[in-house]
Design a protein around this motif. Structure first.
Motif, PDB file in Angstrom:
ATOM      1  N   ASP A 564       0.809  -1.221   0.000  1.00 22.56           N
ATOM      2  CA  ASP A 564       0.000   0.000   0.000  1.00 22.56           C
ATOM      3  C   ASP A 564       0.839   1.268   0.000  1.00 22.56           C
ATOM      4  O   ASP A 564       0.371   2.328   0.408  1.00 22.56           O
ATOM      5  N   GLY A 565       2.089   1.180  -0.430  1.00 22.86           N
ATOM      6  CA  GLY A 565       2.912   2.379  -0.421  1.00 22.86           C
ATOM      7  C   GLY A 565       4.162   2.223  -1.249  1.00 22.86           C
ATOM      8  O   GLY A 565       4.350   1.239  -1.958  1.00 22.86           O
ATOM      9  N   ASN A 566       5.040   3.224  -1.144  1.00 20.99           N
ATOM     10  CA  ASN A 566       6.276   3.234  -1.902  1.00 20.99           C
ATOM     11  C   ASN A 566       7.402   2.566  -1.122  1.00 20.99           C
ATOM     12  O   ASN A 566       7.265   2.206   0.044  1.00 20.99           O
ATOM     13  N   ARG A 567       8.539   2.441  -1.793  1.00 22.54           N
ATOM     14  CA  ARG A 567       9.711   1.826  -1.170  1.00 22.54           C
ATOM     15  C   ARG A 567      10.120   2.611   0.074  1.00 22.54           C
ATOM     16  O   ARG A 567      10.038   3.834   0.094  1.00 22.54           O
ATOM     17  N   ARG A 568      10.589   1.879   1.085  1.00 28.03           N
ATOM     18  CA  ARG A 568      10.917   2.565   2.327  1.00 28.03           C
ATOM     19  C   ARG A 568      12.104   1.898   3.010  1.00 28.03           C
ATOM     20  O   ARG A 568      12.329   0.702   2.901  1.00 28.03           O
ATOM     21  N   LEU A 569      12.871   2.729   3.703  1.00 22.91           N
ATOM     22  CA  LEU A 569      14.004   2.279   4.493  1.00 22.91           C
ATOM     23  C   LEU A 569      13.564   2.290   5.950  1.00 22.91           C
ATOM     24  O   LEU A 569      13.044   3.296   6.447  1.00 22.91           O
ATOM     25  N   LEU A 570      13.753   1.162   6.662  1.00 25.00           N
ATOM     26  CA  LEU A 570      13.240   0.999   8.019  1.00 25.00           C
ATOM     27  C   LEU A 570      14.374   0.731   8.999  1.00 25.00           C
ATOM     28  O   LEU A 570      15.401   0.147   8.648  1.00 25.00           O
ATOM     29  N   TYR A 571      14.122   1.148  10.248  1.00 25.10           N
ATOM     30  CA  TYR A 571      15.074   0.950  11.347  1.00 25.10           C
ATOM     31  C   TYR A 571      14.379   0.125  12.414  1.00 25.10           C
ATOM     32  O   TYR A 571      13.298   0.492  12.903  1.00 25.10           O
ATOM     33  N   ARG A 572      14.974  -1.015  12.767  1.00 23.88           N
ATOM     34  CA  ARG A 572      14.450  -1.844  13.853  1.00 23.88           C
ATOM     35  C   ARG A 572      15.347  -1.665  15.064  1.00 23.88           C
ATOM     36  O   ARG A 572      16.526  -2.023  15.038  1.00 23.88           O
ATOM     37  N   SER A 573      14.815  -1.102  16.120  1.00 25.59           N
ATOM     38  CA  SER A 573      15.603  -0.825  17.315  1.00 25.59           C
ATOM     39  C   SER A 573      15.888  -2.119  18.062  1.00 25.59           C
ATOM     40  O   SER A 573      15.257  -3.156  17.812  1.00 25.59           O
ATOM     41  N   PRO A 574      16.816  -2.108  19.009  1.00 29.08           N
ATOM     42  CA  PRO A 574      17.129  -3.338  19.753  1.00 29.08           C
ATOM     43  C   PRO A 574      15.921  -3.940  20.471  1.00 29.08           C
ATOM     44  O   PRO A 574      15.893  -5.150  20.703  1.00 29.08           O
ATOM     45  N   ASP A 575      14.927  -3.110  20.825  1.00 29.60           N
ATOM     46  CA  ASP A 575      13.746  -3.656  21.496  1.00 29.60           C
ATOM     47  C   ASP A 575      12.680  -4.144  20.522  1.00 29.60           C
ATOM     48  O   ASP A 575      11.594  -4.570  20.935  1.00 29.60           O
ATOM     49  N   GLY A 576      12.967  -4.085  19.216  1.00 35.93           N
ATOM     50  CA  GLY A 576      12.047  -4.599  18.216  1.00 35.93           C
ATOM     51  C   GLY A 576      11.133  -3.569  17.595  1.00 35.93           C
ATOM     52  O   GLY A 576      10.377  -3.884  16.667  1.00 35.93           O
ATOM     53  N   THR A 577      11.175  -2.317  18.052  1.00 30.99           N
ATOM     54  CA  THR A 577      10.345  -1.260  17.468  1.00 30.99           C
ATOM     55  C   THR A 577      10.851  -0.895  16.078  1.00 30.99           C
ATOM     56  O   THR A 577      12.061  -0.714  15.880  1.00 30.99           O
ATOM     57  N   VAL A 578       9.938  -0.782  15.112  1.00 28.31           N
ATOM     58  CA  VAL A 578      10.311  -0.466  13.734  1.00 28.31           C
ATOM     59  C   VAL A 578       9.919   0.975  13.423  1.00 28.31           C
ATOM     60  O   VAL A 578       8.768   1.386  13.653  1.00 28.31           O
ATOM     61  N   THR A 579      10.875   1.747  12.912  1.00 27.74           N
ATOM     62  CA  THR A 579      10.686   3.170  12.628  1.00 27.74           C
ATOM     63  C   THR A 579      11.021   3.452  11.174  1.00 27.74           C
ATOM     64  O   THR A 579      11.986   2.894  10.639  1.00 27.74           O
ATOM     65  N   LEU A 580      10.255   4.326  10.546  1.00 26.70           N
ATOM     66  CA  LEU A 580      10.529   4.733   9.165  1.00 26.70           C
ATOM     67  C   LEU A 580      11.707   5.698   9.129  1.00 26.70           C
ATOM     68  O   LEU A 580      11.707   6.725   9.805  1.00 26.70           O
ATOM     69  N   VAL A 581      12.715   5.350   8.331  1.00 23.62           N
ATOM     70  CA  VAL A 581      13.864   6.229   8.126  1.00 23.62           C
ATOM     71  C   VAL A 581      13.636   7.136   6.919  1.00 23.62           C
ATOM     72  O   VAL A 581      13.803   8.348   6.981  1.00 23.62           O
ATOM     73  N   ALA A 582      13.258   6.544   5.813  1.00 25.19           N
ATOM     74  CA  ALA A 582      13.063   7.306   4.579  1.00 25.19           C
ATOM     75  C   ALA A 582      12.075   6.560   3.704  1.00 25.19           C
ATOM     76  O   ALA A 582      11.975   5.332   3.754  1.00 25.19           O
ATOM     77  N   GLN A 583      11.367   7.325   2.891  1.00 31.23           N
ATOM     78  CA  GLN A 583      10.399   6.732   1.975  1.00 31.23           C
ATOM     79  C   GLN A 583      10.388   7.538   0.691  1.00 31.23           C
ATOM     80  O   GLN A 583      10.421   8.767   0.723  1.00 31.23           O
ATOM     81  N   ALA A 584      10.351   6.860  -0.425  1.00 30.82           N
ATOM     82  CA  ALA A 584      10.301   7.557  -1.710  1.00 30.82           C
ATOM     83  C   ALA A 584       9.090   8.470  -1.740  1.00 30.82           C
ATOM     84  O   ALA A 584       7.988   8.086  -1.326  1.00 30.82           O
ATOM     85  N   LYS A 585       9.306   9.689  -2.208  1.00 33.70           N
ATOM     86  CA  LYS A 585       8.302  10.740  -2.370  1.00 33.70           C
ATOM     87  C   LYS A 585       7.929  11.428  -1.062  1.00 33.70           C
ATOM     88  O   LYS A 585       7.180  12.376  -1.063  1.00 33.70           O
ATOM     89  N   ASP A 586       8.446  10.946   0.075  1.00 28.08           N
ATOM     90  CA  ASP A 586       8.126  11.589   1.332  1.00 28.08           C
ATOM     91  C   ASP A 586       9.347  12.158   2.045  1.00 28.08           C
ATOM     92  O   ASP A 586       9.213  12.927   2.969  1.00 28.08           O
ATOM     93  N   THR A 587      10.537  11.737   1.627  1.00 29.43           N
ATOM     94  CA  THR A 587      11.755  12.185   2.282  1.00 29.43           C
ATOM     95  C   THR A 587      12.289  13.431   1.596  1.00 29.43           C
ATOM     96  O   THR A 587      12.778  13.362   0.476  1.00 29.43           O
ATOM     97  N   TYR A 588      12.192  14.559   2.245  1.00 33.90           N
ATOM     98  CA  TYR A 588      12.638  15.813   1.655  1.00 33.90           C
ATOM     99  C   TYR A 588      12.073  15.973   0.238  1.00 33.90           C
ATOM    100  O   TYR A 588      12.763  16.364  -0.693  1.00 33.90           O
ATOM    101  N   LYS A 589      10.812  15.607   0.056  1.00 36.38           N
ATOM    102  CA  LYS A 589      10.152  15.635  -1.256  1.00 36.38           C
ATOM    103  C   LYS A 589      10.894  14.755  -2.262  1.00 36.38           C
ATOM    104  O   LYS A 589      10.943  15.051  -3.452  1.00 36.38           O
ATOM    105  N   ALA A 590      11.476  13.669  -1.777  1.00 34.44           N
ATOM    106  CA  ALA A 590      12.287  12.822  -2.644  1.00 34.44           C
ATOM    107  C   ALA A 590      11.420  11.997  -3.581  1.00 34.44           C
ATOM    108  O   ALA A 590      10.385  11.490  -3.196  1.00 34.44           O
ATOM    109  N   LYS A 591      11.863  11.865  -4.828  1.00 37.29           N
ATOM    110  CA  LYS A 591      11.223  10.992  -5.797  1.00 37.29           C
ATOM    111  C   LYS A 591      12.034   9.727  -6.024  1.00 37.29           C
ATOM    112  O   LYS A 591      11.584   8.827  -6.702  1.00 37.29           O
ATOM    113  N   TRP A 592      13.235   9.669  -5.478  1.00 35.99           N
ATOM    114  CA  TRP A 592      14.127   8.522  -5.673  1.00 35.99           C
ATOM    115  C   TRP A 592      14.773   8.183  -4.344  1.00 35.99           C
ATOM    116  O   TRP A 592      15.162   9.063  -3.574  1.00 35.99           O
TER     117      TRP A 592
END
Length: 790
Positions: A564-592
């Motif tokens: 349901d979305g674009n490519r994304r870079l994720l961060y999984r913390s040591p406790d297992g929590t997953v956080t969005l690092v970057a996503q195409a079209k959402d990171t600094y208006k990024a398209k790539w």
């Protein structure tokens, strides 16, 4: 496709060397027998780097022709027993397309006893079709070249061959005239000479205002004298499908076009589309007869107008009519949905093999009998942590093998049947001193025994190592060596539903993580430590995942594409929590957003993405991300940034502006340190390296950088080089050097460079009889095995 199932995370003990056989319902099996990340062969003393591995074709005698996007094809010979492809010859030049040579596609054929291959290249100035003979021993003889004369902007896109009648079909686009072009040639061969004759314009150019057409796919059916092609329109949601019936001609024109059915903007019946009702960008097709009727299966990449955000993909099945004709191309009768672009598909016996971020095998009967939107579960799923493209199937000694083009990740080799038992040989550990150009070194592991292929070694600051391997019973494995301990198998496919792994990442606590692909199509992250192997993350509602990288505290960064979305870079913390690092079209208006990224031992994430400058210009930028500060833009000067690596203290290295390598900066200093460029040589001007030669094999330690590069001064293989942090580069290995009586062919390096400046890498070797082997080599690393475990 089958929507990927969400598998439960499962903790398992250390994996023993037992494997499970293929499911009883599977008619074939897919067994990994090898992998080739890259190779280079000689061409008039200049290197030809086979770097993208997208288009390939089999010659039918155990040889594979592989074509990169911007260079001439190379000829490889498959050696199943060793699990390798040997580069043996290269074709003629690409006709001067270095400025914009795009869309290089090829096909192989056999004319009598003579084997040929054809390929096409288009650019802003040259649009040629080449024909070469693949000589029986090894060589390549150029025999013909034809200028397609498509004018400014032509791009080579599709090609196929009617072996029965020796007719070649070539499709190109013509941007200047806004038209698609299909041409047919007759291949004439008298045993000594070959030529292309009888040029026939198959399709009349079709033009529209303000659009650009590309003939993306072409497939012929010699048995019924049919050819199907698709012409897509760039940046719109249109696709034209052609079905052409032709009659081969002995003289004059190559063919006579008997009928042409053009299905403009193919309307997809309600319920098949998944959004929108028009086809966009078909990639592959195959014909098949069943029950007295002729069917056409097309792999289409996009459907509908939502392709930017939630595209629909799949196999589309057309019923063309009774086998004897007449044939009619109408709306498809069914769509079998897939999770990602179908890059290639082929009917193989009574099954359909699909390349789609991995390999998937479906029952042909189920595909043909399907109606409407049919969610068919594959007989075999072999997801992979990278993009996959075309494949070729070759038969050697009555056994079939599949060679898969995997872009920048190389060439993968599979067998359709294999050994279902345990690994039969030993892991050939070693502590053997050798001399390299860059100094003394040691061999820590050899192929042979139970291991037939090794790749992508990792190394931590405690001289502990992990690497990806292929076993002698045709499974993937992660091998681990702790300091003072012998090598052990940390995980092996064939158990717990595992079918594939990625290159491992290892932190300074000895914890290893890697991607795991499963037989039900699910994908996740596997953690391997002293307690065993544990699946710690399973993607939910995702199309695909890519490799994880781990920090010292256990934090992980990885890449995935949700439904349901674009490519994304994720961060999984040591406790297992997953956080969005970057996503195409959402990171600094990024398209790539680059699919190359890293996490340092201190937990800092680096990645590259497109950035919108304050003045509105688009630039490719380098970013750093931390949980506390989020993303910080480090550099965006309109240059190409990629392959970033981060070391202790936040020091970063990456490739910038094509092939320049720069040590970027610490967190306290934004100064760029120039290391090397592809044409100006290294900073000490001693060496130079080839365009597009630097790959993700880079690592940084204390301001020093290890990297690989292809060079114009040696005709094949990669060099391993070290930047000393003070303005000079030195060569550690080069192709052609001798090691323990074996010649170095190539080197593979991932990120095995630790804070003690020890390093590890894999050498591809060849003995005097031409036999291939590999060795894991270390420099400055303590590899003493220590006492065996009880």
């Amino acid at each position: 496709m089958f929507h990927k199932k969400t598998a439960l995370a499962a903790a398992v003990s250390l994996v023993f060397l037992l494997v499970l056989s293929a499911p009883a319902s599977a008619k074939i099996d897919l067994r990994r027998i090898g992998h080739r990340q890259r190779f280079v062969v000689a061409n008039n003393d200049a290197p030809v780097a086979i770097l993208k591995h997208k288009s390939l074709s089999g010659l039918g005698d155990g040889r594979i022709v592989v074509s990169p996007e911007l260079s001439s094809p190379a000829l490889f010979e498959l050696h199943p027993d060793e699990g390798v492809l040997e580069a043996i010859a290269v074709s003629q030049s690409d006709g001067g397309n270095e400025d914009d040579g795009r869309g290089t596609n090829l096909c192989a054929t056999k004319t009598g006893s003579v084997r040929h291959f054809m390929w096409e290249v288009g650019s802003y100035h040259v649009n040629d079709v080449f024909l070469s003979r693949a000589e029986p021993v090894a060589g390549v003889t150029p025999v013909s070249k034809f200028n397609m004369d498509t004018g400014h902007g032509g791009v080579g896109d599709a090609i196929d061959f009617d072996n029965t009648n020796n007719i070649a079909f070539v499709g190109m686009s013509r941007a200047a005239g806004n038209s698609e072009v299909m041409t047919a040639f007759r291949l004439e061969c008298d045993g000594a000479n070959s030529t292309l004759t009888g040029r026939t314009l198959v399709t009349e150019p079709r033009t529209d205002d303000d659009i650009r057409l590309s003939m993306d796919m072409l497939r012929c059916d010699p048995e019924h004298n049919l050819v199907v092609a698709s012409a897509g329109v760039y940046w719109t949601d249109r696709e034209r499908i052609y079905l052409i019936e032709y009659t081969p001609q002995k003289s004059g024109d190559a063919i006579k076009v008997d009928s042409l059915t053009r299905l403009d903007k193919p309307i997809i019946p309600a319920g098949l589309s998944g959004g929108g009702n028009e086809m966009f960008h078909a990639t592959s097709a195959d014909f098949v007869v069943s029950g007295g009727r002729l069917y056409l299966i097309i792999g289409a990449s996009y459907m509908g107008r939502e392709w930017d955000f939630n595209p629909s993909y799949g196999l589309y099945v057309f019923d063309l009519g009774a086998e004897g004709g007449p044939y009619t191309l109408t709306r498809p009768k069914s769509r079998i949905p897939f999770h990602e672009r179908v890059h290639w598909m082929k009917v193989y016996g009574d099954q359909v093999i699909v390349s789609c971020h991995g390999l998937y095998v479906l029952d042909l009967g189920s595909v043909l009998n399907a109606t409407g939107l049919a969610d068919i579960t594959p007989d075999i799923s072999y997801p992979l942590p990278y993009r996959t493209y075309e494949f070729a199937i070759e038969t050697i000694d009555a056994k079939d093998y599949l060679v898969l083009g995997s872009g920048a990740d190389g060439l993968d080799i599979f067998a359709f049947t294999g050994d279902a038992g345990a690994i039969s040989g030993d892991i050939l550990a070693a502590d053997e001193e050798i001399a390299l150009e860059g100094g003394s070194a040691k061999i820590a592991l050899k192929t042979g025994g139970g291991i037939r292929h090794i790749n992508a070694p990792a190394l931590n600051d405690n001289d502990e190592m992990a690497l990806w391997a292929v076993t002698d019973n045709e499974r993937e494995a992660i091998l681990i060596k702790k300091k003072g301990e012998p090598w052990r198998v940390g995980a092996v496919t064939g158990r717990n539903g595992y079918v594939s792994f990625s290159s491992p990442s290892m932190n300074n606590n000895g914890t290893v993580v890697c991607y795991v692909g499963k037989s039900d199509g699910a994908e996740g992250i596997l953690r391997i430590d002293d307690s065993g192997a544990t699946e710690i993350y399973t993607g939910e509602n995702i199309r695909w995942m890519m490799r994880p990288e781990i920090a010292d505290d256990g934090a992980i960064v990885f890449f995935e594409r949700p439904y349901d979305g674009n490519r994304r870079l994720l961060y999984r913390s040591p406790d297992g929590t997953v956080t969005l690092v970057a996503q195409a079209k959402d990171t600094y208006k990024a398209k790539w957003l680059s699919e190359q990224y890293d996490i340092g031992p201190d937990g800092e994430v680096v990645y590259c993405a497109q950035h919108t400058m304050d003045d509105g210009r688009q630039a490719n930028g380098l970013f750093k991300w931390t949980p506390r500060l989020g993303s910080v833009l480090l550099d965006a000067e309109g240059r190409t940034h990629d392959f970033p690596k981060v070391g202790r203290g936040g020091i970063i290295c990456l490739r910038v502006s094509g092939n320049e390598i720069e040590q970027v900066r610490t967190l306290r200093d934004s100064k760029f340190t120039f290391i090397a460029t592809h044409r100006g040589g290294f900073v000490n001007r001693t060496y130079g390296f080839h365009w597009n030669a630097v790959k993700p094999g880079m690592a940084i330690s204390n301001g020093k950088v290890i990297f690989t590069a292809h060079t114009p001064r040696y005709p094949f293989g990669a060099w391993l080089l070290r930047y000393n942090g003070e303005g000079d580069c030195e060569r550690l290995t080069k192709p052609g050097d001798m090691v323990d009586g074996n010649r170095i062919l190539d080197v593979t390096f991932k990120d095995g460079f630790n804070e003690n400046e020890g390093l590890n890498f894999v050498l591809d070797l060849e003995d005097g009889s031409g036999n291939a082997s590999q060795a894991l080599v270390t420099m400055g690393v303590d590899i003493a095995p220590g006492p065996a475990r009880p």
